[in-house]
Write an enzyme that holds these catalytic residues in place. Structure first.
Site, PDB file in Angstrom:
ATOM      1  N   HIS A   1     -94.512  83.751 -15.681  1.00 19.71           N
ATOM      2  CA  HIS A   1     -94.379  83.949 -17.115  1.00 19.71           C
ATOM      3  C   HIS A   1     -93.154  83.188 -17.639  1.00 19.71           C
ATOM      4  O   HIS A   1     -92.337  82.703 -16.865  1.00 19.71           O
ATOM      5  CB  HIS A   1     -94.248  85.435 -17.455  1.00 19.71           C
ATOM      6  CG  HIS A   1     -93.007  86.070 -16.928  1.00 19.71           C
ATOM      7  ND1 HIS A   1     -92.959  86.685 -15.705  1.00 19.71           N
ATOM      8  CD2 HIS A   1     -91.760  86.176 -17.442  1.00 19.71           C
ATOM      9  CE1 HIS A   1     -91.744  87.151 -15.486  1.00 19.71           C
ATOM     10  NE2 HIS A   1     -90.991  86.849 -16.529  1.00 19.71           N
ATOM     11  N   ALA A   2     -93.096  83.104 -18.958  1.00 20.33           N
ATOM     12  CA  ALA A   2     -91.909  82.608 -19.661  1.00 20.33           C
ATOM     13  C   ALA A   2     -91.515  83.690 -20.660  1.00 20.33           C
ATOM     14  O   ALA A   2     -92.311  84.576 -20.972  1.00 20.33           O
ATOM     15  CB  ALA A   2     -92.219  81.301 -20.376  1.00 20.33           C
TER      16      ALA A   2
END
Length: 136
Positions: free
Chosen positions: A51-52
């Site tokens: 994820h970011a």
């Protein structure tokens, strides 16, 4: 340098009794620490992260064992960092995709975050992340 991941080295203090590493928010990491968590018990085939974050910055330190961290800024820049020293870490700015993997059996990955947990700021789909980054 705050817009891309980079390695940090923390001072070690030691003598015949052992070692001590002190990490202070703002002084030793580039933000005020609002959340700390750690990952352990992941085997070498597991990929964590994926994820970011739109708002959160992170510092990751493998305080025991080792792992690798692959980062992607959504603009064609990827890096792989090896975390295998309890006095070294990686700074990951916001809007950088991260994958943590290749955990040793004894790995304990300490994570310090600049923000409190907010599920709304996570980007968990790579295509969505790349689309967002093309607009920035």
């Amino acid at each position: 340098m705050m817009d891309k991941p980079y390695m940090l080295q923390f001072p070690q203090h030691g003598d015949e009794r052992g070692w001590l590493v002190v990490i202070e928010g703002v002084n030793d990491v580039p933000f005020d620490i609002k959340r700390i968590f750690y990952i352990y018990g992941s085997d070498e085939s597991v990929i964590r992260g994926r994820h970011a974050n739109r708002k959160s910055e992170f510092v990751l330190i493998n305080v025991c064992g080792s792992c690798k961290v692959k980062t992607n800024d959504g603009r064609g820049n990827e890096d792989i960092f090896v975390l295998d020293k309890p006095h070294a870490g990686i700074y990951i700015p916001k809007l950088v995709w991260k994958d943590m993997y290749d955990f040793s059996e004894d790995s304990i990955l300490l994570c310090m975050a600049s923000e409190y947990y907010d599920p709304e700021e996570y980007i968990r789909d790579m295509d969505e992340f790349l689309s967002e980054m093309s607009e920035v």
